[in-house]
Design a protein around this motif. Sequence first.
Motif, PDB file in Angstrom:
ATOM      1  N   GLU A 151       0.845  -1.189   0.000  1.00 44.47           N
ATOM      2  CA  GLU A 151       0.000   0.000   0.000  1.00 44.47           C
ATOM      3  C   GLU A 151       0.881   1.239   0.000  1.00 44.47           C
ATOM      4  O   GLU A 151       1.911   1.278   0.658  1.00 44.47           O
ATOM      5  CB  GLU A 151      -0.890   0.026   1.245  1.00 44.47           C
ATOM      6  CG  GLU A 151      -2.021  -0.968   1.182  1.00 44.47           C
ATOM      7  CD  GLU A 151      -2.979  -0.782   2.338  1.00 44.47           C
ATOM      8  OE1 GLU A 151      -3.194   0.369   2.756  1.00 44.47           O
ATOM      9  OE2 GLU A 151      -3.483  -1.787   2.823  1.00 44.47           O
ATOM     10  N   ASN A 152       0.442   2.225  -0.752  1.00 49.36           N
ATOM     11  CA  ASN A 152       1.147   3.510  -0.750  1.00 49.36           C
ATOM     12  C   ASN A 152       0.743   4.294   0.483  1.00 49.36           C
ATOM     13  O   ASN A 152      -0.419   4.279   0.882  1.00 49.36           O
ATOM     14  CB  ASN A 152       0.808   4.326  -1.999  1.00 49.36           C
ATOM     15  CG  ASN A 152       1.360   3.689  -3.250  1.00 49.36           C
ATOM     16  OD1 ASN A 152       2.370   3.005  -3.203  1.00 49.36           O
ATOM     17  ND2 ASN A 152       0.689   3.908  -4.361  1.00 49.36           N
ATOM     18  N   ALA A 153       1.701   4.953   1.053  1.00 52.06           N
ATOM     19  CA  ALA A 153       1.395   5.809   2.199  1.00 52.06           C
ATOM     20  C   ALA A 153       0.510   6.958   1.731  1.00 52.06           C
ATOM     21  O   ALA A 153       0.684   7.465   0.622  1.00 52.06           O
ATOM     22  CB  ALA A 153       2.687   6.340   2.799  1.00 52.06           C
ATOM     23  N   PRO A 154      -0.452   7.346   2.543  1.00 49.42           N
ATOM     24  CA  PRO A 154      -1.308   8.469   2.138  1.00 49.42           C
ATOM     25  C   PRO A 154      -0.479   9.747   1.972  1.00 49.42           C
ATOM     26  O   PRO A 154       0.482   9.973   2.694  1.00 49.42           O
ATOM     27  CB  PRO A 154      -2.311   8.609   3.281  1.00 49.42           C
ATOM     28  CG  PRO A 154      -1.769   7.812   4.418  1.00 49.42           C
ATOM     29  CD  PRO A 154      -0.767   6.844   3.865  1.00 49.42           C
ATOM     30  N   ILE A 155      -0.871  10.518   1.007  1.00 54.05           N
ATOM     31  CA  ILE A 155      -0.176  11.768   0.735  1.00 54.05           C
ATOM     32  C   ILE A 155      -0.830  12.879   1.542  1.00 54.05           C
ATOM     33  O   ILE A 155      -2.051  13.000   1.562  1.00 54.05           O
ATOM     34  CB  ILE A 155      -0.243  12.109  -0.769  1.00 54.05           C
ATOM     35  CG1 ILE A 155       0.492  11.039  -1.568  1.00 54.05           C
ATOM     36  CG2 ILE A 155       0.326  13.488  -1.048  1.00 54.05           C
ATOM     37  CD1 ILE A 155       0.304  11.161  -3.063  1.00 54.05           C
ATOM     38  N   ASP A 156      -0.018  13.668   2.210  1.00 53.69           N
ATOM     39  CA  ASP A 156      -0.520  14.844   2.922  1.00 53.69           C
ATOM     40  C   ASP A 156      -0.704  15.936   1.876  1.00 53.69           C
ATOM     41  O   ASP A 156       0.252  16.618   1.489  1.00 53.69           O
ATOM     42  CB  ASP A 156       0.471  15.259   4.002  1.00 53.69           C
ATOM     43  CG  ASP A 156       0.044  16.516   4.748  1.00 53.69           C
ATOM     44  OD1 ASP A 156      -0.972  17.151   4.381  1.00 53.69           O
ATOM     45  OD2 ASP A 156       0.749  16.884   5.701  1.00 53.69           O
ATOM     46  N   ARG A 157      -1.936  16.066   1.357  1.00 57.99           N
ATOM     47  CA  ARG A 157      -2.213  16.990   0.264  1.00 57.99           C
ATOM     48  C   ARG A 157      -1.969  18.446   0.649  1.00 57.99           C
ATOM     49  O   ARG A 157      -1.596  19.253  -0.197  1.00 57.99           O
ATOM     50  CB  ARG A 157      -3.642  16.822  -0.255  1.00 57.99           C
ATOM     51  CG  ARG A 157      -3.897  15.497  -0.908  1.00 57.99           C
ATOM     52  CD  ARG A 157      -3.140  15.381  -2.199  1.00 57.99           C
ATOM     53  NE  ARG A 157      -3.431  14.092  -2.807  1.00 57.99           N
ATOM     54  CZ  ARG A 157      -2.812  13.604  -3.842  1.00 57.99           C
ATOM     55  NH1 ARG A 157      -1.851  14.285  -4.423  1.00 57.99           N
ATOM     56  NH2 ARG A 157      -3.126  12.437  -4.323  1.00 57.99           N
ATOM     57  N   HIS A 158      -2.187  18.781   1.899  1.00 55.99           N
ATOM     58  CA  HIS A 158      -1.957  20.167   2.303  1.00 55.99           C
ATOM     59  C   HIS A 158      -0.469  20.497   2.259  1.00 55.99           C
ATOM     60  O   HIS A 158      -0.073  21.526   1.701  1.00 55.99           O
ATOM     61  CB  HIS A 158      -2.540  20.453   3.687  1.00 55.99           C
ATOM     62  CG  HIS A 158      -2.563  21.916   4.004  1.00 55.99           C
ATOM     63  ND1 HIS A 158      -1.481  22.563   4.562  1.00 55.99           N
ATOM     64  CD2 HIS A 158      -3.505  22.857   3.805  1.00 55.99           C
ATOM     65  CE1 HIS A 158      -1.761  23.842   4.702  1.00 55.99           C
ATOM     66  NE2 HIS A 158      -2.982  24.049   4.256  1.00 55.99           N
ATOM     67  N   SER A 159       0.364  19.633   2.814  1.00 61.65           N
ATOM     68  CA  SER A 159       1.812  19.880   2.794  1.00 61.65           C
ATOM     69  C   SER A 159       2.342  19.885   1.369  1.00 61.65           C
ATOM     70  O   SER A 159       3.135  20.753   0.993  1.00 61.65           O
ATOM     71  CB  SER A 159       2.552  18.826   3.613  1.00 61.65           C
ATOM     72  OG  SER A 159       2.213  18.946   4.964  1.00 61.65           O
ATOM     73  N   GLN A 160       1.912  18.898   0.568  1.00 62.56           N
ATOM     74  CA  GLN A 160       2.338  18.852  -0.830  1.00 62.56           C
ATOM     75  C   GLN A 160       1.857  20.091  -1.570  1.00 62.56           C
ATOM     76  O   GLN A 160       2.592  20.694  -2.348  1.00 62.56           O
ATOM     77  CB  GLN A 160       1.793  17.599  -1.527  1.00 62.56           C
ATOM     78  CG  GLN A 160       2.193  17.505  -2.982  1.00 62.56           C
ATOM     79  CD  GLN A 160       3.697  17.454  -3.192  1.00 62.56           C
ATOM     80  OE1 GLN A 160       4.361  16.608  -2.617  1.00 62.56           O
ATOM     81  NE2 GLN A 160       4.227  18.347  -3.988  1.00 62.56           N
TER      82      GLN A 160
END
Length: 133
Positions: A3-12
Amino acid sequence: MVENAPIDRHSQGMKTRRSVLGESYVDAAVARTTAFDAPFQNLITEAAWGHVWSRDTWSKRERSIVTIALLAGLGHFEEMAMHVRATARTGATMDDIQEALLHVAIYAGVPAANHAMKVAKQAFAEIEGETGK
């Protein structure tokens, strides 16, 4: 299956937003944020910058060109000017924007493109004044 780690969309999104618009612009926008517009700022940081602008399918140059054409065609000239100024960081050239605005003239209308040309010229003059080029 890994599984891919969830992406922190706010930080990205904040990282991408800063790379496109510049540190000082984003710092000023963050400083102006109030309780009223904080949810909106979070939305655009996560959705526009964290999802769309952070994708690797198109370069920042390509996204810049498309964004400017869309904003011009829709008549969102203040936002368009901001994105023209951002071309100093995205790699989109004056020639790229000229071509995009020619497309706007044909597909979205001459009045929109005419005003967009005026706005783009002013924004490029600001860039030239800042860089001395």
